[in-house]
Design a protein around this motif. Structure first.
Motif, PDB file in Angstrom:
ATOM      1  N   PRO A   1       0.843  -1.208   0.000  1.00 49.16           N
ATOM      2  CA  PRO A   1       0.000   0.000   0.000  1.00 49.16           C
ATOM      3  C   PRO A   1       0.873   1.251   0.000  1.00 49.16           C
ATOM      4  CG  PRO A   1       0.012  -1.033   2.169  1.00 49.16           C
ATOM      5  CD  PRO A   1       0.707  -1.985   1.250  1.00 49.16           C
ATOM      6  N   ASP A   2       0.347   2.339  -0.538  1.00 42.17           N
ATOM      7  CA  ASP A   2       1.120   3.571  -0.672  1.00 42.17           C
ATOM      8  C   ASP A   2       1.725   4.037   0.643  1.00 42.17           C
ATOM      9  OD1 ASP A   2       0.916   3.823  -3.381  1.00 42.17           O
ATOM     10  OD2 ASP A   2      -0.627   5.373  -3.372  1.00 42.17           O
ATOM     11  N   GLU A   3       0.997   3.823   1.758  1.00 44.65           N
ATOM     12  CA  GLU A   3       1.517   4.323   3.035  1.00 44.65           C
ATOM     13  C   GLU A   3       2.766   3.586   3.498  1.00 44.65           C
ATOM     14  OE1 GLU A   3      -1.999   1.554   4.088  1.00 44.65           O
ATOM     15  OE2 GLU A   3      -1.501   3.074   2.563  1.00 44.65           O
ATOM     16  N   LEU A   4       3.053   2.439   2.910  1.00 44.80           N
ATOM     17  CA  LEU A   4       4.259   1.694   3.279  1.00 44.80           C
ATOM     18  C   LEU A   4       5.377   1.835   2.244  1.00 44.80           C
ATOM     19  CD1 LEU A   4       2.810  -1.648   4.720  1.00 44.80           C
ATOM     20  CD2 LEU A   4       3.625   0.371   5.949  1.00 44.80           C
ATOM     21  N   ARG A   5       5.108   2.513   1.157  1.00 48.00           N
ATOM     22  CA  ARG A   5       6.132   2.673   0.124  1.00 48.00           C
ATOM     23  C   ARG A   5       7.038   3.860   0.431  1.00 48.00           C
ATOM     24  NH1 ARG A   5       3.136   2.029  -5.748  1.00 48.00           N
ATOM     25  NH2 ARG A   5       1.694   0.337  -5.204  1.00 48.00           N
ATOM     26  N   PRO A   6       8.305   3.804   0.002  1.00 46.49           N
ATOM     27  CA  PRO A   6       9.137   5.012   0.052  1.00 46.49           C
ATOM     28  C   PRO A   6       8.476   6.100  -0.799  1.00 46.49           C
ATOM     29  CG  PRO A   6      10.471   3.067  -0.383  1.00 46.49           C
ATOM     30  CD  PRO A   6       9.048   2.628  -0.509  1.00 46.49           C
ATOM     31  N   ALA A   7       8.753   7.346  -0.489  1.00 48.52           N
ATOM     32  CA  ALA A   7       8.102   8.457  -1.191  1.00 48.52           C
ATOM     33  C   ALA A   7       8.304   8.382  -2.702  1.00 48.52           C
ATOM     34  CB  ALA A   7       8.627   9.785  -0.650  1.00 48.52           C
ATOM     35  N   CYS A   8       9.494   7.939  -3.125  1.00 47.69           N
ATOM     36  CA  CYS A   8       9.790   7.884  -4.561  1.00 47.69           C
ATOM     37  C   CYS A   8       9.034   6.758  -5.275  1.00 47.69           C
ATOM     38  CB  CYS A   8      11.292   7.730  -4.790  1.00 47.69           C
ATOM     39  SG  CYS A   8      12.015   6.259  -4.030  1.00 47.69           S
ATOM     40  N   HIS A   9       8.398   5.846  -4.512  1.00 47.48           N
ATOM     41  CA  HIS A   9       7.666   4.731  -5.105  1.00 47.48           C
ATOM     42  C   HIS A   9       6.151   4.933  -5.077  1.00 47.48           C
ATOM     43  CE1 HIS A   9      11.123   1.647  -4.228  1.00 47.48           C
ATOM     44  NE2 HIS A   9      11.471   2.596  -5.082  1.00 47.48           N
ATOM     45  N   VAL A  10       5.680   5.953  -4.387  1.00 43.60           N
ATOM     46  CA  VAL A  10       4.236   6.147  -4.241  1.00 43.60           C
ATOM     47  C   VAL A  10       3.599   6.411  -5.611  1.00 43.60           C
ATOM     48  CG1 VAL A  10       2.432   7.625  -3.272  1.00 43.60           C
ATOM     49  CG2 VAL A  10       4.397   6.962  -1.873  1.00 43.60           C
ATOM     50  N   GLY A  11       2.543   5.660  -5.915  1.00 47.59           N
ATOM     51  CA  GLY A  11       1.834   5.839  -7.172  1.00 47.59           C
ATOM     52  C   GLY A  11       2.529   5.260  -8.379  1.00 47.59           C
ATOM     53  N   SER A  12       3.647   4.552  -8.192  1.00 51.78           N
ATOM     54  CA  SER A  12       4.420   4.018  -9.317  1.00 51.78           C
ATOM     55  C   SER A  12       4.368   2.495  -9.331  1.00 51.78           C
ATOM     56  CB  SER A  12       5.887   4.464  -9.203  1.00 51.78           C
ATOM     57  OG  SER A  12       6.699   3.780 -10.143  1.00 51.78           O
ATOM     58  N   SER A  13       4.239   1.940 -10.511  1.00 48.34           N
ATOM     59  CA  SER A  13       4.302   0.482 -10.667  1.00 48.34           C
ATOM     60  C   SER A  13       5.307   0.111 -11.747  1.00 48.34           C
ATOM     61  CB  SER A  13       2.913  -0.087 -11.009  1.00 48.34           C
ATOM     62  OG  SER A  13       2.422   0.498 -12.203  1.00 48.34           O
ATOM     63  N   THR A  14       6.374   0.905 -11.834  1.00 41.69           N
ATOM     64  CA  THR A  14       7.465   0.616 -12.765  1.00 41.69           C
ATOM     65  C   THR A  14       8.777   0.595 -11.995  1.00 41.69           C
ATOM     66  OG1 THR A  14       7.753   2.969 -13.281  1.00 41.69           O
ATOM     67  CG2 THR A  14       6.255   1.705 -14.694  1.00 41.69           C
ATOM     68  N   GLY A  15       9.835   0.179 -12.668  1.00 41.11           N
ATOM     69  CA  GLY A  15      11.157   0.128 -12.041  1.00 41.11           C
ATOM     70  C   GLY A  15      11.437  -1.244 -11.462  1.00 41.11           C
ATOM     71  N   PHE A  16      12.374  -1.296 -10.525  1.00 34.13           N
ATOM     72  CA  PHE A  16      12.775  -2.573  -9.939  1.00 34.13           C
ATOM     73  C   PHE A  16      11.634  -3.132  -9.087  1.00 34.13           C
ATOM     74  CE2 PHE A  16      16.908  -0.303 -10.416  1.00 34.13           C
ATOM     75  CZ  PHE A  16      17.436  -1.142 -11.387  1.00 34.13           C
ATOM     76  N   ARG A  17      11.127  -4.300  -9.477  1.00 33.96           N
ATOM     77  CA  ARG A  17       9.936  -4.846  -8.831  1.00 33.96           C
ATOM     78  C   ARG A  17      10.248  -5.592  -7.543  1.00 33.96           C
ATOM     79  NH1 ARG A  17       8.077 -10.047  -9.657  1.00 33.96           N
ATOM     80  NH2 ARG A  17       5.951  -9.295 -10.009  1.00 33.96           N
ATOM     81  N   ASN A  18      11.516  -5.967  -7.316  1.00 30.40           N
ATOM     82  CA  ASN A  18      11.827  -6.890  -6.226  1.00 30.40           C
ATOM     83  C   ASN A  18      12.099  -6.240  -4.883  1.00 30.40           C
ATOM     84  OD1 ASN A  18      11.524  -9.098  -7.869  1.00 30.40           O
ATOM     85  ND2 ASN A  18      13.706  -9.320  -8.313  1.00 30.40           N
ATOM     86  N   VAL A  19      12.370  -4.927  -4.845  1.00 30.43           N
ATOM     87  CA  VAL A  19      12.739  -4.318  -3.568  1.00 30.43           C
ATOM     88  C   VAL A  19      11.592  -4.438  -2.571  1.00 30.43           C
ATOM     89  CG1 VAL A  19      14.426  -2.759  -4.586  1.00 30.43           C
ATOM     90  CG2 VAL A  19      12.054  -2.011  -4.376  1.00 30.43           C
ATOM     91  N   TYR A  20      11.945  -4.610  -1.299  1.00 34.50           N
ATOM     92  CA  TYR A  20      10.997  -4.824  -0.206  1.00 34.50           C
ATOM     93  C   TYR A  20      10.110  -6.060  -0.440  1.00 34.50           C
ATOM     94  CZ  TYR A  20      12.509  -0.122   0.898  1.00 34.50           C
ATOM     95  OH  TYR A  20      13.278   0.982   1.161  1.00 34.50           O
ATOM     96  N   GLY A  21      10.636  -7.005  -1.220  1.00 35.52           N
ATOM     97  CA  GLY A  21       9.869  -8.205  -1.526  1.00 35.52           C
ATOM     98  C   GLY A  21      10.284  -9.386  -0.665  1.00 35.52           C
ATOM     99  N   ARG A  22       9.464 -10.437  -0.732  1.00 38.24           N
ATOM    100  CA  ARG A  22       9.741 -11.673   0.001  1.00 38.24           C
ATOM    101  C   ARG A  22       9.869 -12.824  -0.972  1.00 38.24           C
ATOM    102  NH1 ARG A  22       5.494 -11.907   4.941  1.00 38.24           N
ATOM    103  NH2 ARG A  22       6.676 -13.783   5.404  1.00 38.24           N
ATOM    104  N   MET A  23      10.759 -13.752  -0.644  1.00 35.62           N
ATOM    105  CA  MET A  23      10.936 -14.944  -1.451  1.00 35.62           C
ATOM    106  C   MET A  23       9.744 -15.881  -1.289  1.00 35.62           C
ATOM    107  SD  MET A  23      14.927 -15.861  -0.699  1.00 35.62           S
ATOM    108  CE  MET A  23      16.212 -14.624  -0.935  1.00 35.62           C
ATOM    109  N   SER A  24       9.635 -16.798  -2.224  1.00 32.77           N
ATOM    110  CA  SER A  24       8.632 -17.852  -2.136  1.00 32.77           C
ATOM    111  C   SER A  24       9.306 -19.160  -1.742  1.00 32.77           C
ATOM    112  CB  SER A  24       7.943 -18.030  -3.495  1.00 32.77           C
ATOM    113  OG  SER A  24       7.205 -19.238  -3.541  1.00 32.77           O
ATOM    114  N   TRP A  25       8.671 -19.921  -0.886  1.00 31.54           N
ATOM    115  CA  TRP A  25       9.204 -21.242  -0.526  1.00 31.54           C
ATOM    116  C   TRP A  25       9.297 -22.154  -1.746  1.00 31.54           C
ATOM    117  CZ3 TRP A  25      11.936 -21.518   3.441  1.00 31.54           C
ATOM    118  CH2 TRP A  25      11.541 -21.211   4.748  1.00 31.54           C
ATOM    119  N   GLU A  26       8.398 -21.973  -2.701  1.00 30.30           N
ATOM    120  CA  GLU A  26       8.207 -22.969  -3.755  1.00 30.30           C
ATOM    121  C   GLU A  26       9.014 -22.707  -5.013  1.00 30.30           C
ATOM    122  OE1 GLU A  26       6.676 -25.487  -2.655  1.00 30.30           O
ATOM    123  OE2 GLU A  26       6.106 -24.401  -0.827  1.00 30.30           O
ATOM    124  N   ARG A  27       9.872 -21.726  -4.997  1.00 28.00           N
ATOM    125  CA  ARG A  27      10.701 -21.404  -6.168  1.00 28.00           C
ATOM    126  C   ARG A  27      12.148 -21.192  -5.737  1.00 28.00           C
ATOM    127  NH1 ARG A  27       8.628 -19.317 -10.724  1.00 28.00           N
ATOM    128  NH2 ARG A  27      10.083 -17.565 -10.841  1.00 28.00           N
TER     129      ARG A  27
END
Length: 352
Positions: free
Chosen positions: A250-276
């Motif tokens: 959600p926007d309230e948890l994104r860094p200011a530079c990421h708010v409203g954006s769905s482009t760029g590096f997709r993996n930051v602040y992400g979690r791995m999957s057990w199954e891959r």
């Protein structure tokens, strides 16, 4: 019959040498500029000559004399940072980009039976890398080597990690690429990819890193430590969906530079999957802002130990980072996965 000898240039902490030894080579020497990586390499390769110096200062003639007989394989992993997609937006040329030419200098003097050279795929596909790749290829061919190359995926050879690498072979006859042993779906002799769960799923809780506690060389198993996260980063990982994208937050948890954006590096602040398999492990592997390094189940990043295991280092591998978590992560993240190195080295071994 004596074991065939190999020399490891830009050896780092020793991931490539692990693979070379598993393939049947005796590693005669490792050359590495970074002090802590070189110390770690020496601790795990006590029978090898370890040279801690800028490779441009190292005498290939002296190394040849010290080894005492012809080597079978000259293996090298020159720094790749200047060619990666993460640095492609910067126009400045990285001075390390010319280091692949040092492999040619050593080849002229050591006269190995074969050469194996690893780098990121952009060393072949980017304009900045391709000119240097073409130069290396011409120089090797001028030394009467037959040159072949391929882009390999570490997960296809038993690593629990997605990591694509360009591997260049040079020998008196053409060396074929290794055939994958793993795939997304098992079929016949091909096994299913090894997953994050396969590699680290049975490990217990990680401990918060305490500066000074790991100041002496310790086995990887004792580096089951993580950074203390800010409250905000803790909430980001709690909200992250395994294998999701950063714009799932959600926007309230994104860094200011990421708010409203769905482009760029997709993996930051992400979690791995057990199954891959995991994403590519880098030197930022315990920082949520550096990639998809969140643990699949617990609101923390992966630990240094977990990163090392995903990079094919064994639990008993000695890490000498002088108590610095950043340096331990750099050594692990910069390594060539041993399972992929072994698969490539076995192709060389078959031609000797």
């Amino acid at each position: 019959m004596r074991e065939p000898l190999a020399v490891d240039l830009f050896s780092g902490a020793g991931g490539l040498s692990l693979g070379l030894k598993a393939a049947g080579f005796k590693v005669a020497a490792g050359v590495e500029m970074d002090r802590l990586a070189s110390q770690t390499y020496a601790l795990n390769n006590p029978d090898a000559i370890t040279i801690n110096d800028d490779i441009r200062n190292v005498s290939a003639w002296k190394l040849k004399k010290d080894i005492g007989r012809r080597i079978s394989l000259l293996a090298a992993c020159p720094p790749c940072q200047g060619f990666t997609s993460l640095t492609s937006k910067f126009r400045r040329d990285d001075p390390r980009n010319d280091l692949p030419s040092e492999v040619i200098r050593f080849a002229r003097i050591l006269k190995p039976k074969a050469i194996m050279f690893e780098n990121v795929p952009r060393f072949l596909t980017s304009a900045r890398g391709k000119s240097r790749f073409d130069l290396v290829k011409r120089e090797l061919e001028a030394l009467d080597y037959k040159v072949t190359y391929c882009i390999l995926q570490a997960a296809d050879f038993g690593s629990s990690q997605f990591r694509r690498r360009l591997v260049v072979f040079a020998a008196s006859s053409e060396i074929e690429p290794p055939k994958p042993t793993h795939a997304q779906t098992a079929s016949g002799d091909i096994a299913a990819w090894r997953t994050v769960k396969d590699k680290i799923g049975a490990l217990g809780p990680a401990e918060p890193f305490q500066p000074g506690k790991l100041s002496a060389p310790r086995p990887l198993a004792e580096w089951h430590v993580v950074r203390r996260l800010s409250d905000l980063n803790q909430r980001r990982l709690e909200a992250a969906v395994p294998d999701g994208a950063r714009w799932d937050l959600p926007d309230e948890l994104r860094p200011a530079c990421h708010v409203g954006s769905s482009t760029g590096f997709r993996n930051v602040y992400g979690r791995m999957s057990w199954e891959r398999p995991s994403p590519t492990i880098t030197g930022g592997c315990t920082s949520p802002s550096k990639g998809r390094f969140g643990h699949p189940e617990v609101a923390r990043t992966i630990s240094v130990r977990e990163a090392g295991l995903l990079q094919d280092f064994p639990d008993d591998y000695i890490v000498d980072a002088e108590g610095q978590i950043d340096r331990a992560c750099e050594m692990i993240g910069n390594a060539f996965p041993a399972r992929l190195a072994e698969a490539a080295a076995r192709q060389v071994m078959a031609t000797l």
